[in-house]
Design a protein around this motif. Sequence first.
Motif, PDB file in Angstrom:
ATOM      1  N   ILE A 113      -2.757  15.871  -0.118  1.00  0.00           N
ATOM      2  CA  ILE A 113      -2.775  16.372   1.263  1.00  0.00           C
ATOM      3  C   ILE A 113      -1.992  15.439   2.190  1.00  0.00           C
ATOM      4  O   ILE A 113      -1.656  15.794   3.306  1.00  0.00           O
ATOM      5  N   GLY A 114      -1.710  14.234   1.737  1.00  0.00           N
ATOM      6  CA  GLY A 114      -0.942  13.279   2.530  1.00  0.00           C
ATOM      7  C   GLY A 114      -0.932  11.960   1.798  1.00  0.00           C
ATOM      8  O   GLY A 114      -1.433  11.859   0.671  1.00  0.00           O
ATOM      9  N   SER A 115      -0.384  10.931   2.433  1.00  0.00           N
ATOM     10  CA  SER A 115      -0.336   9.632   1.757  1.00  0.00           C
ATOM     11  C   SER A 115      -1.729   9.029   1.593  1.00  0.00           C
ATOM     12  O   SER A 115      -1.954   8.275   0.648  1.00  0.00           O
TER      13      SER A 115
ATOM     14  N   ALA B 194      -2.937  10.160  -1.563  1.00  0.00           N
ATOM     15  CA  ALA B 194      -2.041   9.619  -2.594  1.00  0.00           C
ATOM     16  C   ALA B 194      -2.346   8.140  -2.834  1.00  0.00           C
ATOM     17  O   ALA B 194      -2.334   7.672  -3.978  1.00  0.00           O
ATOM     18  N   CYS B 195      -2.615   7.391  -1.756  1.00  0.00           N
ATOM     19  CA  CYS B 195      -2.937   5.961  -1.896  1.00  0.00           C
ATOM     20  C   CYS B 195      -4.274   5.785  -2.627  1.00  0.00           C
ATOM     21  O   CYS B 195      -4.425   4.885  -3.454  1.00  0.00           O
ATOM     22  N   MET B 196      -5.242   6.638  -2.312  1.00  0.00           N
ATOM     23  CA  MET B 196      -6.531   6.572  -3.020  1.00  0.00           C
ATOM     24  C   MET B 196      -6.300   6.745  -4.524  1.00  0.00           C
ATOM     25  O   MET B 196      -6.881   6.030  -5.338  1.00  0.00           O
TER      26      MET B 196
ATOM     27  N   VAL C  67      -1.691  -3.356   6.710  1.00  0.00           N
ATOM     28  CA  VAL C  67      -1.739  -2.093   5.951  1.00  0.00           C
ATOM     29  C   VAL C  67      -2.265  -0.967   6.829  1.00  0.00           C
ATOM     30  O   VAL C  67      -2.993  -1.198   7.799  1.00  0.00           O
ATOM     31  N   GLN C  68      -1.912   0.229   6.425  1.00  0.00           N
ATOM     32  CA  GLN C  68      -2.441   1.408   7.094  1.00  0.00           C
ATOM     33  C   GLN C  68      -3.931   1.520   6.735  1.00  0.00           C
ATOM     34  O   GLN C  68      -4.368   1.059   5.661  1.00  0.00           O
ATOM     35  N   VAL C  69      -4.696   2.133   7.615  1.00  0.00           N
ATOM     36  CA  VAL C  69      -6.149   2.189   7.478  1.00  0.00           C
ATOM     37  C   VAL C  69      -6.609   2.817   6.156  1.00  0.00           C
ATOM     38  O   VAL C  69      -7.712   2.538   5.678  1.00  0.00           O
ATOM     39  N   CYS C  70      -5.767   3.637   5.535  1.00  0.00           N
ATOM     40  CA  CYS C  70      -6.188   4.291   4.282  1.00  0.00           C
ATOM     41  C   CYS C  70      -6.543   3.256   3.212  1.00  0.00           C
ATOM     42  O   CYS C  70      -7.403   3.513   2.368  1.00  0.00           O
ATOM     43  N   TRP C  71      -5.910   2.061   3.246  1.00  0.00           N
ATOM     44  CA  TRP C  71      -6.218   1.035   2.230  1.00  0.00           C
ATOM     45  C   TRP C  71      -7.556   0.387   2.513  1.00  0.00           C
ATOM     46  O   TRP C  71      -8.270  -0.016   1.598  1.00  0.00           O
TER      47      TRP C  71
ATOM     48  N   ALA D 227       2.501  -3.121  -1.697  1.00  0.00           N
ATOM     49  CA  ALA D 227       3.681  -3.458  -0.893  1.00  0.00           C
ATOM     50  C   ALA D 227       4.019  -2.241  -0.048  1.00  0.00           C
ATOM     51  O   ALA D 227       3.994  -1.106  -0.549  1.00  0.00           O
ATOM     52  N   ILE D 228       4.289  -2.461   1.222  1.00  0.00           N
ATOM     53  CA  ILE D 228       4.509  -1.326   2.127  1.00  0.00           C
ATOM     54  C   ILE D 228       5.991  -1.185   2.440  1.00  0.00           C
ATOM     55  O   ILE D 228       6.632  -2.137   2.889  1.00  0.00           O
ATOM     56  N   MET D 229       6.497   0.003   2.190  1.00  0.00           N
ATOM     57  CA  MET D 229       7.871   0.299   2.598  1.00  0.00           C
ATOM     58  C   MET D 229       7.781   1.081   3.902  1.00  0.00           C
ATOM     59  O   MET D 229       7.589   2.289   3.911  1.00  0.00           O
TER      60      MET D 229
ATOM     61  N   VAL E 169       6.174  -0.663   7.273  1.00  0.00           N
ATOM     62  CA  VAL E 169       4.872  -1.050   7.821  1.00  0.00           C
ATOM     63  C   VAL E 169       4.573  -0.194   9.058  1.00  0.00           C
ATOM     64  O   VAL E 169       5.410  -0.067   9.951  1.00  0.00           O
ATOM     65  N   THR E 170       3.382   0.387   9.070  1.00  0.00           N
ATOM     66  CA  THR E 170       3.007   1.321  10.124  1.00  0.00           C
ATOM     67  C   THR E 170       3.172   0.720  11.525  1.00  0.00           C
ATOM     68  O   THR E 170       3.620   1.400  12.444  1.00  0.00           O
ATOM     69  N   TYR E 171       2.800  -0.544  11.667  1.00  0.00           N
ATOM     70  CA  TYR E 171       2.814  -1.163  12.997  1.00  0.00           C
ATOM     71  C   TYR E 171       4.224  -1.324  13.564  1.00  0.00           C
ATOM     72  O   TYR E 171       4.409  -1.308  14.778  1.00  0.00           O
TER      73      TYR E 171
ATOM     74  N   VAL F  73       3.546   0.686  -4.482  1.00  0.00           N
ATOM     75  CA  VAL F  73       4.342   0.727  -3.250  1.00  0.00           C
ATOM     76  C   VAL F  73       3.840   1.859  -2.366  1.00  0.00           C
ATOM     77  O   VAL F  73       3.853   3.029  -2.768  1.00  0.00           O
ATOM     78  N   ASP F  74       3.375   1.485  -1.177  1.00  0.00           N
ATOM     79  CA  ASP F  74       3.014   2.483  -0.171  1.00  0.00           C
ATOM     80  C   ASP F  74       4.290   2.809   0.600  1.00  0.00           C
ATOM     81  O   ASP F  74       4.659   2.119   1.543  1.00  0.00           O
ATOM     82  N   GLY F  75       4.939   3.867   0.143  1.00  0.00           N
ATOM     83  CA  GLY F  75       6.191   4.288   0.778  1.00  0.00           C
ATOM     84  C   GLY F  75       5.967   5.517   1.644  1.00  0.00           C
ATOM     85  O   GLY F  75       6.814   6.412   1.674  1.00  0.00           O
TER      86      GLY F  75
ATOM     87  N   THR G 198       4.342   8.751  -1.151  1.00  0.00           N
ATOM     88  CA  THR G 198       5.043   9.033   0.100  1.00  0.00           C
ATOM     89  C   THR G 198       4.368  10.202   0.793  1.00  0.00           C
ATOM     90  O   THR G 198       3.605  10.944   0.174  1.00  0.00           O
ATOM     91  N   SER G 199       4.629  10.334   2.079  1.00  0.00           N
ATOM     92  CA  SER G 199       4.132  11.489   2.836  1.00  0.00           C
ATOM     93  C   SER G 199       5.270  12.493   2.945  1.00  0.00           C
ATOM     94  O   SER G 199       6.251  12.230   3.637  1.00  0.00           O
ATOM     95  N   GLY G 200       5.112  13.626   2.257  1.00  0.00           N
ATOM     96  CA  GLY G 200       6.107  14.681   2.417  1.00  0.00           C
ATOM     97  C   GLY G 200       6.230  15.091   3.879  1.00  0.00           C
ATOM     98  O   GLY G 200       7.291  15.504   4.346  1.00  0.00           O
ATOM     99  N   HIS G 201       5.138  14.895   4.622  1.00  0.00           N
ATOM    100  CA  HIS G 201       5.153  15.329   6.028  1.00  0.00           C
ATOM    101  C   HIS G 201       5.647  14.239   6.978  1.00  0.00           C
ATOM    102  O   HIS G 201       5.601  14.435   8.186  1.00  0.00           O
ATOM    103  N   LYS G 202       6.102  13.108   6.447  1.00  0.00           N
ATOM    104  CA  LYS G 202       6.762  12.130   7.330  1.00  0.00           C
ATOM    105  C   LYS G 202       8.273  12.306   7.138  1.00  0.00           C
ATOM    106  O   LYS G 202       8.783  13.386   7.444  1.00  0.00           O
ATOM    107  N   TYR G 203       8.938  11.321   6.539  1.00  0.00           N
ATOM    108  CA  TYR G 203      10.393  11.494   6.394  1.00  0.00           C
ATOM    109  C   TYR G 203      10.769  12.441   5.251  1.00  0.00           C
ATOM    110  O   TYR G 203      11.948  12.662   5.004  1.00  0.00           O
TER     111      TYR G 203
END
Length: 468
Positions: A128-130, A133-135, A167-171, A212-214, A216-218, A247-249, A277-282
């Motif tokens: 449904i999103g990254s 996917a990260c989980m 890291v993004q909150v999902c981690w 490793a984040i490709m 970084v959200t911030y 890799v959290d891309g 990756t998030s299909g709904h981002k880039y």
Amino acid sequence: MVTTSRHVKRSAIESTAVELNPVFVRPGEATELPKFRIPSAESLPETAYQIVHDEAMLDGNARQNLATFVGTWMDDQAQHLYLDAADKNMIDKDEYPQTAAIENRCWTMLAHLWHAPDPDHTIGTSTIGSSEACMLGGLALKRRWQHARTAAGKPTDRPNLVMSSAVQVCWEKFCNYWDVEPRFVPISEDHKVLDGHDLESYVDENTIGVVAIMGVTYTGMYEPVEQIAAALDRIQAATGLDIKIHVDGASGAMVAPFLQPQLRWDFAVDRVVSINTSGHKYGLVYPGVGWVVWRDLESLPEDLIFHVSYLGGDMPTFALNFSRPGAQVLLQYYLFLRLGREGYRRVQGAARDVATYLSAEIGKMPAFELWNDGSDIPVFAWRLRPGYTKNWTLYDLSDRLRMTGWLVPAYPMPDGLSDLTVQRIVVRAGFSHDLADAFLADLRAAVGYLDALDAPMPTAHQRSGFHH
Ligand SMILES: *Cc1c(COP(=O)(O)O)cnc(C)c1O
């Protein structure tokens, strides 16, 4: 006879009265429907539509939302496809084998794009999103570690995961929900991202992996995956610990292959076992789709996979959700066909041009200092130049920009730099040079207004009178 015809006439008027009423003088619009209890009776579809439509209208304008990474523009064909496929449930693989086949093609395309050593022997899935996917990536790391520990007769009760404090909150959710100890490496002015520095003091035999984040959200910056892998190589040489990388891309895995093709960050780096990756981002799809791909079949423990048979074959699935929209997967496939690699390169390149143009202009303004310039993913952040003003903050500027419809968040940096407030812009497809110039004019006007104040702005809390 007279009575009857009168009667017929009157009831005809009554039965059409509501439909004849102009929409805003009908019951439901001229009166109020309950908001927290399901109304006892029906409403006309037009009335219910108008109420929901009008309330959604009060949201911010998605195209002026410079806070989100998530797609806010798709072309007409995509909109048609979305409507065509709105009824598809991704989990119904028996009933919609073609959608299931398209899902497989999409992640296989990603396995190729991300240099899997043998793309025909990888495994992946849409999500449904990254976050989901990260989980899944994290669960695979954890289960692999558990198997290895059990096989070695060692305890499996204290797993930890090493990652940046940015890291993004999902981690954090992953660690909380699946009882994994999070080990955050704080970012600093010297180490703006996780870069392998001091990694040996964070990892040990209980480390299930390093994230490793490709992108970084911030801030939008890439973490140097190759450098992190090199640090883990040294750790392995010294200690024997063989620690893998996920890799959290979420954003960068759909940017780097097109804009930085020379950069080594994906399966080309041996230690990388999974990428999301998030299909709904880039990936450029509307909200509701993510992807995760494993390096090879061995990277995803078999006991996490459930088998569904379809088309007489054997369909492995690994997901947290059961039902989920299938339309976004078709939209992703549409975009892969529509744009090809060259089209993605051009779309992301245009976004990067706008981002670097905007960051250069903002960097020239005396009020601001750039944190980065938007040349990794088209995302950049800036801070108020130290000593520039005591009268206003980036939160005030964020408020002020809202008056012209621009949504540009200000927020504190994560642990390590939490005293620092930054403001960030995410440039996405659809944010044209024209809109960027309109934004810059509004930004300059907002700064001019704030600069002209000769006393500090009241805090947001004082202004809105919020009581918690
Ligand atoms: C956005 C983001 C996520 C979460 O992705 P969703 O698709 O919103 O669930 C995870 N990690 C990073 C680095 C992100 O930018």
